[in-house]
Enzyme design. Structure first.
Site, PDB file in Angstrom:
ATOM      1  N   GLY A 184     -97.024 -26.356  43.906  1.00  0.00           N
ATOM      2  CA  GLY A 184     -96.748 -24.933  43.731  1.00  0.00           C
ATOM      3  C   GLY A 184     -97.878 -24.086  44.269  1.00  0.00           C
ATOM      4  O   GLY A 184     -98.831 -24.591  44.882  1.00  0.00           O
ATOM      5  N   GLY A 185     -97.764 -22.780  44.052  1.00  0.00           N
ATOM      6  CA  GLY A 185     -98.792 -21.871  44.521  1.00  0.00           C
ATOM      7  C   GLY A 185    -100.138 -22.121  43.874  1.00  0.00           C
ATOM      8  O   GLY A 185    -101.186 -21.878  44.473  1.00  0.00           O
ATOM      9  N   GLY A 192    -101.193 -25.180  42.726  1.00  0.00           N
ATOM     10  CA  GLY A 192    -101.711 -26.452  43.211  1.00  0.00           C
ATOM     11  C   GLY A 192    -100.716 -27.576  42.993  1.00  0.00           C
ATOM     12  O   GLY A 192     -99.532 -27.345  42.747  1.00  0.00           O
ATOM     13  N   ASP A 238     -92.125 -14.222  36.405  1.00  0.00           N
ATOM     14  CA  ASP A 238     -91.846 -15.135  37.519  1.00  0.00           C
ATOM     15  C   ASP A 238     -90.725 -16.097  37.141  1.00  0.00           C
ATOM     16  O   ASP A 238     -90.837 -17.314  37.283  1.00  0.00           O
ATOM     17  CB  ASP A 238     -93.112 -15.913  37.879  1.00  0.00           C
ATOM     18  CG  ASP A 238     -93.029 -16.503  39.286  1.00  0.00           C
ATOM     19  OD1 ASP A 238     -93.797 -17.446  39.571  1.00  0.00           O
ATOM     20  OD2 ASP A 238     -92.206 -16.039  40.089  1.00  0.00           O
TER      21      ASP A 238
END
Length: 854
Positions: free
Chosen positions: A524-525, A527, A639
């Site tokens: 993911g963004g 890690g 999110d």
């Protein structure tokens, strides 16, 4: 004494002062507060002059003061006063005949005494250059949901000592302006901008003689840079590039490096632009298969000069980083190598390319794409970009005038309703002039919305990551006052530390077999996520931060703070964390079935039934409803998406990833003002426009999830036709056309009761309403989903009711005792997990957290 000697002595005495005088062009710098008697100073203490002495004839103009002041105005000056033109009127400015000039026009379409601002349509020109035609500041501001506008132009030298800026109202109308800036511009352009999309060497654009309008100016990977921090005294604003990013998987950088402009003037861009950048990240396999794209909405039938700003500060040899540059899928340059261009680190360069954007397909978009060059086999497969500017070039008729944007259908209805409420006797006519730029709910316009809002309200971007991965992987040296091991612990509250288990890096490495790649179960963004084993046989998921992850520290702290205080059956459980040796690692319960997205359209062999999908959605809704209403404070997830809904071994849904979450408004507020964060395709358009976050932003995102589950397709799919790229837009369009059934996952065809389908799609569409007030609460969504599940269970009964001629929604009676049970079930307040205290209304709940940190 000899008179000549006296003159020489006087000259030598005055010479130092003469040498320090500003160049002649700087005397022409103007900032006019139009309609003001004494000019005044703005919020940055910048002096603005009155405009009256520059009017050629003031007989066809009057001054006025706005009746209302929008809270988003950055300053009273120059917006609260206006010059209103009832006939053709000109300003005359003395200028340097050999210099380019920046001309900025400020418009605040507010209420002015005796003038209906919606009736203002104007033509504006600078000498022979047509800047605006049939321009309505009111329509433009309403369509873009902003209070004021700034139009900026870069005009070529004409050889004349005067510039005439003319305002002309359209028939039976009036024109107005609030502020004018005129600033000499050093020669920042050349005549060698290659024209992209035509045969090689068959055309270039002469930037020296071109008249242009600045459309976008962004600081890639960095924060907002205000005019007062611009270089060269040009008072430009540089904006965060996040709203224009199409897709994800990038890393922002910030370097503490001396910038050596060499042969470039410092006015080309401020040092802060060259000290920040965006790249793809450290994984070459991912980088080779992906690209980085920015999407901009522009006016069709114009040529655009696109300026790329580069400054390398990570590598120092040729062929270490080589990438390709594309404009609208046309190759602009195939072997971009910053070191080959500059010769070293910290040396800026800029590259200009031009492209024509037509309207054959109805598109008014400009795509900027960078992709690593695989063929040359560079040492690092990656891209780098520091800044980007996009200029519209005047056409063959010396025109820069675009069309007024068209508000979305929903916004037009809202505007009419607002006017009716304010003045029931008013003439309710919506003036829409020119062609459409697209509804505000579309992806491109949503990005334009964010740009304009950020541009006008001067909202700074978020903190950028300071760690670079080339050539060293992780270099942070800051220590924590809590554990002495990283930069994060000092930001954690005592409760968060006490309620979460602390893991050493040795334990984490043992659990993951030293971060073996075979144990990676997701990226993911933040890690990579690894599966691991702790305490002998307990399965866990271990999320390890990428050292160069954008805002990794903030997400790390937020995740621990949130989840250490929350326990719910439908929220993923945080076991503990590690912040040893500059690592940021989070440890969660293992979710054996992965993400919801994995079981919708990622090629998984398991096809979820409609009932399974409803159960998963109900569980997810329960988790979100608890965040909004059951926790001590309202928590907005920010999110919500199918990759953040995890499934355990028993297919129980749990909401995850609280790194972007925000504590909601208090009793005296109805929103949280914050910089826009989230994932494209799921972002609430109202949140885009106003940076005002509410729990209804989560509802919008969940509405996209509902359609993802129904249709088994991503929220964004660029490979589809334009009208189908955004799932939310496609669903709204299909609803208007009555073709929603065509979107349904083929595996579900014939398995959904008609009444259940109607109830489900009605609820999903309400979640996607453009305005938060029109969306249901998460509790309402949850109630509806459980109602649909009952409808499916009563399939035979509902089919019989439909055959008997009933139409619309089928009402299933619920006893009062069922409602209480449903409410308790909604909050999942099980005795073994919660202790709740009832106030007079029975609505107060408080959660018990495990002091051992599980």
């Amino acid at each position: 004494m000899n008179p000549n000697l006296i003159h020489l002595i006087i000259y030598l005495h005055l010479l130092p002062n003469l040498l320090t005088l500003p160049p002649p062009s700087s005397a022409a710098s103007l900032a006019l507060n139009c309609g003001s008697k004494d000019g005044g100073k703005d919020a940055d203490n910048r002096k603005w002059a009155t405009d009256s002495k520059y009017l050629v004839s003031g007989g066809k103009s009057v001054t006025s003061t706005a009746l209302t002041q929008d809270p988003s105005l950055s300053s009273d000056v120059p917006y609260m006063t206006a010059r209103i033109f009832t006939g053709e009127t000109s300003y005359k400015f003395n200028i340097n005949s050999t210099s380019r000039h920046i001309l900025r026009l400020h418009f605040y379409p507010s209420e002015y005494p005796n003038y209906n601002i919606s009736q203002s349509y104007s033509i504006v020109s600078a000498d022979s250059i047509l800047l605006l035609k049939n321009f309505s500041a009111y329509i433009t501001a309403e369509a873009l949901s902003q209070a004021y506008l700034i139009k900026e132009y870069s005009l070529a030298a004409t050889g004349s000592d005067n510039m005439l800026v003319k305002f002309k109202p359209m028939d039976k109308s009036f024109a107005f302006v609030n502020g004018i800036e005129l600033i000499p511009e050093p020669e920042l352009f050349d005549d060698q901008a290659g024209l992209v999309g035509v045969a090689e060497n068959s055309g270039t654009i002469d930037g020296v003689s071109a008249n242009m309008q600045n459309m976008f100016r962004i600081n890639v990977g960095g924060q907002y840079i205000p005019p007062t921090n611009d270089s060269g005294g040009l008072m430009r604003s540089w904006y965060d590039d996040t709203p224009y990013m199409f897709g994800a998987g990038t890393v922002s950088h910030k370097a503490n490096i001396t910038i050596d402009y060499k042969d470039y003037p410092e006015a080309i861009a401020p040092v802060d632009v060259y000290r920040t950048a965006r790249s793809q990240g450290p994984d070459p396999n991912i980088n080779k298969q992906s690209n980085v794209t920015w999407l901009f909405n522009v006016d069709a039938n114009f040529t655009y000069l696109v300026r790329f700003h580069f400054c390398e500060y990570q590598v120092d040899k040729i062929n270490q980083r080589v990438f390709e540059i594309y404009l609208n899928n046309e190759t602009a340059f195939a072997t971009a190598d910053i070191i080959a261009w500059t010769g070293g680190k910290g040396i800026p360069t800029r590259k200009d390319y031009a492209i024509y954007v037509g309207d054959k397909s109805g598109d008014e978009e400009l795509w900027v794409t960078l992709h690593t060059n695989i063929d040359l086999k560079p040492e690092f497969y990656d891209i780098l970009l520091n800044g980007l500017e996009i200029f519209k070039i005047s056409d063959s008729k010396s025109s820069l005038a675009g069309r007024n944007p068209v508000p979305s259908e929903m916004m037009q209805k809202q505007l009419i309703a607002n006017r009716e409420a304010y003045d029931p006797d008013a003439i309710r006519v919506t003036h829409v002039v020119g062609g459409a730029m697209g509804g505000v709910a579309t992806i491109g316009v949503a990005m334009a919305l964010v740009f304009v809002i950020r541009r006008r309200r001067q909202v700074a971007g978020t903190d950028s990551g300071v760690t670079s991965w080339l050539p060293l992987y992780g270099n942070s040296t800051s220590k924590s006052s809590v554990s002495g091991k990283s930069q994060c612990g000092s930001s954690l509250s005592t409760d968060a530390v006490c309620n979460s288990r602390y893991f050493s890096l040795v334990e984490i490495k043992s659990a993951t077999n030293n971060f073996e790649e075979g144990n990676v179960i997701g990226i993911g963004g933040f890690g990579k996520v690894y599966k691991g084993i702790i305490d002998g046989n307990m399965k866990v998921a271990i999320k390890r931060a990428n050292p160069s992850s954008d805002q990794g520290v903030n997400e790390f702290v937020t995740e621990i703070e949130m989840l250490s205080k929350l326990r719910h059956r439908h929220l993923v459980s945080l076991i503990g964390f590690c912040e040893d040796s500059n690592e940021m690692i989070l440890v969660y319960d293992h979710m054996g079935k992965g993400t919801l997205r994995d079981h919708l359209y990622k090629g998984n062999m398991i096809t979820l039934t409609w009932k399974q999908r409803l159960d998963i959605l109900i569980g997810s809704a329960k988790g979100l409803h608890y965040l909004h209403t059951g926790a001590k404070y309202t928590i907005i997830h920010r999110d919500v998406k199918t990759t953040n809904i995890l499934l355990d071994d028993n297919w129980v849904a749990k909401v995850s990833d609280f790194g972007l979450s925000k504590t909601g408004p208090n009793l005296n507020q109805n929103h949280v003002s914050t910089v826009v964060k989230g994932s494209f395709g799921y972002l609430d358009p109202e949140y885009f426009r106003r940076q005002q976050l509410t729990e209804k932003s989560d509802v919008y995102s969940f509405g996209v999830v509902l359609f993802e589950v129904l249709c088994a397709r991503p929220a964004l799919n660029p490979s589809l036709p334009k009208e189908q790229v955004s799932l939310a837009d496609y669903a709204l369009q299909s609803a208007r056309k009555g073709t929603l059934e065509e979107m349904v996952d083929p595996h579900l065809k014939g398995t959904i009761q008609p009444e259940a389908f109607k109830k489900f799609t009605d609820c999903s569409l309400r979640c996607l309403s453009d305005h938060g007030l029109e969306r249901p609460s998460m509790g309402d969504v949850l109630w509806t989903l459980e109602f649909i599940l009952k409808l499916e269970a009563k399939g035979d009964e509902t089919r019989n009711e439909k055959k008997s001629g009933s139409s619309g929604m089928v009402e299933v009676p619920i006893q009062s005792s069922d409602m209480i049970a449903m409410h308790m079930n909604t909050l999942s307040l099980d005795d073994d997990e919660y202790d709740y205290d009832s106030d007079d209304d029975g609505n107060a709940f408080s959660q018990i957290v495990d002091p051992k940190g599980r």
